[in-house]
Design a protein around this motif. Sequence first.
Motif, PDB file in Angstrom:
ATOM      1  N   GLY A  80      33.133  21.030  36.974  1.00  8.70           N
ATOM      2  CA  GLY A  80      32.866  22.111  36.044  1.00  8.70           C
ATOM      3  C   GLY A  80      34.175  22.705  35.587  1.00  8.70           C
ATOM      4  N   VAL A  81      34.200  23.213  34.352  1.00 11.38           N
ATOM      5  CA  VAL A  81      35.419  23.788  33.796  1.00 11.38           C
ATOM      6  C   VAL A  81      35.057  24.994  32.934  1.00 11.38           C
ATOM      7  CG1 VAL A  81      37.455  23.399  32.342  1.00 11.38           C
ATOM      8  CG2 VAL A  81      36.497  21.504  33.671  1.00 11.38           C
ATOM      9  N   THR A  82      35.804  26.086  33.131  1.00  7.97           N
ATOM     10  CA  THR A  82      35.720  27.204  32.199  1.00  7.97           C
ATOM     11  C   THR A  82      37.091  27.420  31.575  1.00  7.97           C
ATOM     12  OG1 THR A  82      36.163  28.857  33.924  1.00  7.97           O
ATOM     13  CG2 THR A  82      33.848  28.384  33.437  1.00  7.97           C
ATOM     14  N   ALA A  83      37.098  27.834  30.315  1.00  2.99           N
ATOM     15  CA  ALA A  83      38.307  28.259  29.604  1.00  2.99           C
ATOM     16  C   ALA A  83      38.203  29.775  29.477  1.00  2.99           C
ATOM     17  CB  ALA A  83      38.389  27.595  28.233  1.00  2.99           C
ATOM     18  N   ASN A  84      39.260  30.500  29.878  1.00  4.18           N
ATOM     19  CA  ASN A  84      39.184  31.953  30.034  1.00  4.18           C
ATOM     20  C   ASN A  84      40.345  32.662  29.365  1.00  4.18           C
ATOM     21  OD1 ASN A  84      36.991  32.141  32.343  1.00  4.18           O
ATOM     22  ND2 ASN A  84      38.343  30.447  32.847  1.00  4.18           N
ATOM     23  N   SER A  85      40.076  33.882  28.906  1.00  2.00           N
ATOM     24  CA  SER A  85      41.113  34.712  28.310  1.00  2.00           C
ATOM     25  C   SER A  85      40.811  36.182  28.587  1.00  2.00           C
ATOM     26  CB  SER A  85      41.161  34.469  26.796  1.00  2.00           C
ATOM     27  OG  SER A  85      42.096  35.313  26.172  1.00  2.00           O
ATOM     28  N   LEU A  86      41.781  36.886  29.149  1.00  3.63           N
ATOM     29  CA  LEU A  86      41.695  38.332  29.349  1.00  3.63           C
ATOM     30  C   LEU A  86      42.848  38.990  28.606  1.00  3.63           C
ATOM     31  CD1 LEU A  86      41.027  38.689  33.211  1.00  3.63           C
ATOM     32  CD2 LEU A  86      39.348  38.769  31.359  1.00  3.63           C
ATOM     33  N   VAL A  87      42.577  40.109  27.970  1.00  2.28           N
ATOM     34  CA  VAL A  87      43.628  40.847  27.271  1.00  2.28           C
ATOM     35  C   VAL A  87      44.377  41.723  28.269  1.00  2.28           C
ATOM     36  CG1 VAL A  87      42.450  40.800  25.040  1.00  2.28           C
ATOM     37  CG2 VAL A  87      42.045  42.708  26.611  1.00  2.28           C
ATOM     38  N   PRO A  88      45.614  42.138  27.931  1.00  2.00           N
ATOM     39  CA  PRO A  88      46.374  42.991  28.846  1.00  2.00           C
ATOM     40  C   PRO A  88      45.568  44.203  29.310  1.00  2.00           C
ATOM     41  CG  PRO A  88      47.789  42.228  27.096  1.00  2.00           C
ATOM     42  CD  PRO A  88      46.394  41.793  26.730  1.00  2.00           C
ATOM     43  N   GLY A  89      45.563  44.412  30.628  1.00  2.00           N
ATOM     44  CA  GLY A  89      44.837  45.513  31.234  1.00  2.00           C
ATOM     45  C   GLY A  89      43.402  45.182  31.622  1.00  2.00           C
ATOM     46  N   GLU A  90      42.879  44.035  31.191  1.00  5.19           N
ATOM     47  CA  GLU A  90      41.502  43.668  31.513  1.00  5.19           C
ATOM     48  C   GLU A  90      41.450  42.935  32.853  1.00  5.19           C
ATOM     49  OE1 GLU A  90      37.697  41.582  29.279  1.00  5.19           O
ATOM     50  OE2 GLU A  90      39.719  41.001  28.674  1.00  5.19           O
ATOM     51  N   GLU A  91      40.367  43.141  33.581  1.00  5.39           N
ATOM     52  CA  GLU A  91      40.185  42.474  34.863  1.00  5.39           C
ATOM     53  C   GLU A  91      38.771  41.934  34.958  1.00  5.39           C
ATOM     54  OE1 GLU A  91      38.977  45.828  38.010  1.00  5.39           O
ATOM     55  OE2 GLU A  91      41.040  45.987  37.305  1.00  5.39           O
ATOM     56  N   ALA A  92      38.558  41.044  35.929  1.00  5.33           N
ATOM     57  CA  ALA A  92      37.226  40.470  36.124  1.00  5.33           C
ATOM     58  C   ALA A  92      36.213  41.561  36.443  1.00  5.33           C
ATOM     59  CB  ALA A  92      37.259  39.420  37.233  1.00  5.33           C
TER      60      ALA A  92
END
Length: 142
Positions: free
Chosen positions: A44-56
Amino acid sequence: MSDYQRIDLGPFDSWRDHFGGFVPDRSRDGRRVLDHELPMQFIGVTANSLVPGEEAGYWHTHSSDEELYIFLTGSGQMGLDDDVVDVGPGAAIRVGQGVRRTWRCIPESDGPLTWFCIRGDGGALPHLPDDAERITDVPMPW
């Protein structure tokens, strides 16, 4: 017809535009579950992007999945049980079963934290692929 499929993820700075996830109520901007778009059988594979300051915003563990996080852009951190590990371009983090994990893009990051999470669940892989056959009598196509 050969057994392969292709999708285009686009440049890293466009990954944030994708809204997705494993289930609708936990979907978010910047997440794409590639094994829902491609007929994956064993990984399985996910492609992920978080902006500065964002967390899970959550921790999770796996009882049988092993995960490999490969970071491509930005600056971030992973919480791994009681440790905090800095991550950024070129970092590869293997996380075994039972390890608590979470992640964030640090506020000071110069752009989004992008990464692939590759997960597998099954038997141990041999050190060298034991199902490969080298083909030497077919010319290169270029």
